[in-house]
Design a protein around this motif. Sequence first.
Motif, PDB file in Angstrom:
ATOM      1  N   TYR A  47       0.831  -1.197   0.000  1.00  0.00           N
ATOM      2  CA  TYR A  47       0.000   0.000   0.000  1.00  0.00           C
ATOM      3  C   TYR A  47       0.870   1.253   0.000  1.00  0.00           C
ATOM      4  O   TYR A  47       2.093   1.183   0.171  1.00  0.00           O
ATOM      5  N   GLU A  48       0.233   2.394  -0.177  1.00  0.00           N
ATOM      6  CA  GLU A  48       0.943   3.663  -0.325  1.00  0.00           C
ATOM      7  C   GLU A  48       1.846   3.988   0.861  1.00  0.00           C
ATOM      8  O   GLU A  48       2.862   4.650   0.707  1.00  0.00           O
ATOM      9  N   ASP A  49       1.496   3.500   2.060  1.00  0.00           N
ATOM     10  CA  ASP A  49       2.325   3.756   3.245  1.00  0.00           C
ATOM     11  C   ASP A  49       3.436   2.725   3.416  1.00  0.00           C
ATOM     12  O   ASP A  49       4.174   2.754   4.387  1.00  0.00           O
ATOM     13  N   GLY A  50       3.554   1.785   2.470  1.00  0.00           N
ATOM     14  CA  GLY A  50       4.593   0.758   2.518  1.00  0.00           C
ATOM     15  C   GLY A  50       4.194  -0.526   3.208  1.00  0.00           C
ATOM     16  O   GLY A  50       4.953  -1.494   3.205  1.00  0.00           O
ATOM     17  N   THR A  51       3.005  -0.575   3.808  1.00  0.00           N
ATOM     18  CA  THR A  51       2.533  -1.786   4.473  1.00  0.00           C
ATOM     19  C   THR A  51       2.216  -2.860   3.434  1.00  0.00           C
ATOM     20  O   THR A  51       1.648  -2.577   2.386  1.00  0.00           O
ATOM     21  N   VAL A  52       2.579  -4.094   3.756  1.00  0.00           N
ATOM     22  CA  VAL A  52       2.338  -5.228   2.864  1.00  0.00           C
ATOM     23  C   VAL A  52       1.178  -6.057   3.407  1.00  0.00           C
ATOM     24  O   VAL A  52       1.077  -6.285   4.607  1.00  0.00           O
ATOM     25  N   GLN A  53       0.299  -6.494   2.515  1.00  0.00           N
ATOM     26  CA  GLN A  53      -0.778  -7.417   2.880  1.00  0.00           C
ATOM     27  C   GLN A  53      -0.666  -8.646   2.008  1.00  0.00           C
ATOM     28  O   GLN A  53      -0.611  -8.558   0.783  1.00  0.00           O
ATOM     29  N   ASP A  54      -0.658  -9.796   2.664  1.00  0.00           N
ATOM     30  CA  ASP A  54      -0.528 -11.095   2.009  1.00  0.00           C
ATOM     31  C   ASP A  54      -1.888 -11.788   2.055  1.00  0.00           C
ATOM     32  O   ASP A  54      -2.497 -11.893   3.119  1.00  0.00           O
ATOM     33  N   PHE A  55      -2.377 -12.241   0.896  1.00  0.00           N
ATOM     34  CA  PHE A  55      -3.680 -12.891   0.786  1.00  0.00           C
ATOM     35  C   PHE A  55      -3.461 -14.383   0.554  1.00  0.00           C
ATOM     36  O   PHE A  55      -3.113 -14.807  -0.549  1.00  0.00           O
ATOM     37  N   ARG A  56      -3.657 -15.186   1.578  1.00  0.00           N
ATOM     38  CA  ARG A  56      -3.424 -16.627   1.488  1.00  0.00           C
ATOM     39  C   ARG A  56      -4.585 -17.329   0.803  1.00  0.00           C
ATOM     40  O   ARG A  56      -5.743 -16.924   0.915  1.00  0.00           O
ATOM     41  N   ALA A  57      -4.287 -18.414   0.108  1.00  0.00           N
ATOM     42  CA  ALA A  57      -5.303 -19.194  -0.600  1.00  0.00           C
ATOM     43  C   ALA A  57      -6.320 -19.813   0.364  1.00  0.00           C
ATOM     44  O   ALA A  57      -7.463 -20.070  -0.022  1.00  0.00           O
ATOM     45  N   ASP A  58      -5.914 -20.030   1.624  1.00  0.00           N
ATOM     46  CA  ASP A  58      -6.822 -20.654   2.593  1.00  0.00           C
ATOM     47  C   ASP A  58      -7.773 -19.655   3.251  1.00  0.00           C
ATOM     48  O   ASP A  58      -8.534 -20.014   4.147  1.00  0.00           O
ATOM     49  N   GLY A  59      -7.743 -18.379   2.803  1.00  0.00           N
ATOM     50  CA  GLY A  59      -8.651 -17.382   3.352  1.00  0.00           C
ATOM     51  C   GLY A  59      -8.077 -16.541   4.476  1.00  0.00           C
ATOM     52  O   GLY A  59      -8.745 -15.635   4.971  1.00  0.00           O
ATOM     53  N   ARG A  60      -6.859 -16.823   4.872  1.00  0.00           N
ATOM     54  CA  ARG A  60      -6.222 -15.962   5.876  1.00  0.00           C
ATOM     55  C   ARG A  60      -5.528 -14.807   5.161  1.00  0.00           C
ATOM     56  O   ARG A  60      -5.148 -14.920   4.001  1.00  0.00           O
ATOM     57  N   THR A  61      -5.382 -13.672   5.865  1.00  0.00           N
ATOM     58  CA  THR A  61      -4.645 -12.539   5.319  1.00  0.00           C
ATOM     59  C   THR A  61      -3.800 -11.924   6.417  1.00  0.00           C
ATOM     60  O   THR A  61      -4.225 -11.841   7.571  1.00  0.00           O
ATOM     61  N   LEU A  62      -2.595 -11.546   6.073  1.00  0.00           N
ATOM     62  CA  LEU A  62      -1.670 -10.923   7.012  1.00  0.00           C
ATOM     63  C   LEU A  62      -1.412  -9.503   6.556  1.00  0.00           C
ATOM     64  O   LEU A  62      -0.923  -9.268   5.447  1.00  0.00           O
ATOM     65  N   TYR A  63      -1.754  -8.540   7.411  1.00  0.00           N
ATOM     66  CA  TYR A  63      -1.533  -7.119   7.125  1.00  0.00           C
ATOM     67  C   TYR A  63      -0.391  -6.649   8.012  1.00  0.00           C
ATOM     68  O   TYR A  63      -0.471  -6.740   9.244  1.00  0.00           O
ATOM     69  N   GLY A  64       0.691  -6.207   7.394  1.00  0.00           N
ATOM     70  CA  GLY A  64       1.867  -5.831   8.169  1.00  0.00           C
ATOM     71  C   GLY A  64       2.543  -7.072   8.706  1.00  0.00           C
ATOM     72  O   GLY A  64       2.495  -8.137   8.093  1.00  0.00           O
TER      73      GLY A  64
END
Length: 117
Positions: A47-64
Amino acid sequence: MASIGESGMRWIGVVVALWPMAVAAEGWERLDGAGVRAALEGRALVYEDGTVQDFRADGRTLYGAESWGKWRVEGDRYCSVWPPSDRWACYDLERDGVRLRFLSDDGSETVGAYGDL
């Protein structure tokens, strides 16, 4: 009345012919449900502030580094929930090349770009 002339008419023809490509190149494309899944599943956005979000195939997501949530597709929308809340929030998703734009019902937007390319 002034005449455009043959060279002027050719120029107008070129502009008219190229106009759809220029509009498509600069426009956001709204994604349907399958497009939302394909755009996010197994991918990472920055994202514009440099934070990364990972979208896992199993429906989990990690923000930062530490914020875990869940994501899913409902109809043609991206939806997510972040503990401790159990309320899902849904967004329209648009793509413009490597950028994705999340549009909320209140009109606000968040833009990210693929960070895994």
